[in-house]
Design an enzyme around this catalytic site. Sequence first.
Site, PDB file in Angstrom:
ATOM      1  N   SER A 105       0.802  -1.222   0.000  1.00 51.72           N
ATOM      2  CA  SER A 105       0.000   0.000   0.000  1.00 51.72           C
ATOM      3  C   SER A 105       0.836   1.274   0.000  1.00 51.72           C
ATOM      4  CB  SER A 105      -0.954   0.006   1.196  1.00 51.72           C
ATOM      5  OG  SER A 105      -0.218  -0.149   2.392  1.00 51.72           O
ATOM      6  N   HIS A 124       1.561   3.928   6.812  1.00 53.90           N
ATOM      7  CA  HIS A 124       0.952   4.820   5.834  1.00 53.90           C
ATOM      8  C   HIS A 124       1.379   6.248   6.089  1.00 53.90           C
ATOM      9  CE1 HIS A 124      -2.617   2.044   4.591  1.00 53.90           C
ATOM     10  NE2 HIS A 124      -1.464   1.660   4.093  1.00 53.90           N
ATOM     11  N   ASP A 127      -7.639   5.979   5.045  1.00 53.00           N
ATOM     12  CA  ASP A 127      -7.710   4.756   5.856  1.00 53.00           C
ATOM     13  C   ASP A 127      -8.947   4.621   6.707  1.00 53.00           C
ATOM     14  OD1 ASP A 127      -4.123   4.616   6.539  1.00 53.00           O
ATOM     15  OD2 ASP A 127      -5.328   4.004   4.812  1.00 53.00           O
TER      16      ASP A 127
END
EC number: 3.4.21.89
Lengths: 163, 140
Positions: free
Chosen positions: A40, A80, A106
């Site tokens: 990701s 992230h 998210d």
Amino acid sequence: QLYYQVLNLGMIVSSALMIWKGLMVVTGSESPIVVVLSGSMEPAFHRGDLLFLTNRIEDPIRVGEIVVFRIEGREIPIVHRVLKIHEKQNGDIKFLTKGDNNAVDDRGLYKRGQYWLEKKDVVGRARGFVPYIGIVTILMNDYPKFKYAVLFLLGLFVLVHRE
Amino acid sequence: RKNVEDFTGPRERSDLGFVTFDITADILNGKNDLQSIFDWNVKQLFLYLSAEYSTKNNALNQVVLWDKIMLRGDNPRLFLKDMKSKYFFFDDGNGLKGNRNITLTLSWNVVPNAGILPLVTGSGHVSVPFPDTYETTKSY
């Protein structure tokens, strides 16, 4: 002789433990080194890359930073980038994250009813990285036989090695 | 700028800002101005335009409006016009209305082949004031 080998092994294990604990103190993170588990954050990070984290409270969380966080009740840490922050006068901060390679933020990953992350969810901030090396940990996780083989070989190496 | 329900967030009405912007940038290595940022150890840049402002609710707010991945080999010059924000510019509350001091800055995360991950903020920024009233109709 066996006594010496066992002591040797013990020294190595305790030194490694000391270094790890020392790293934890210096970086302020409970997990100063993590392995990237998903795609990701591509093309920056790939599965198997190793990240070095710090988690110093004096470092404020700001947008653009790469954070490693855990969602309450889940074990797996996520790596992230911070997309949004709202910080109060007293330092309380809530923030939103998104993976570079994901189309949406998210919120869908957070707990039901949870819209923001907080300082307590953060394991650390990514300060540096090394590619590929973490693949070994992933392999060891996915293929337990491989893990035992590695441990066995390591043990063998230490016992057989002559100073 | 409108006051609408943020369907992705808590069910309260928050200010939603609409900003269009131009970006002209030349990304250089900080040490030597004439050298491109893409040295031997730079794999990519993660660029982002962020809005920073204060409100009654929150002493500091930062919202990323737009981002872009620039790979090694791409031209480190940006000349973008009339860009719309990629992400919704929702405030945590109603702090955009009448807010005169919203600063837009361009920053980037240098991703090396291996090593440190620095965040760099570009020199130069723009202040954007929001009007005192809401727009009732606007197509976006």
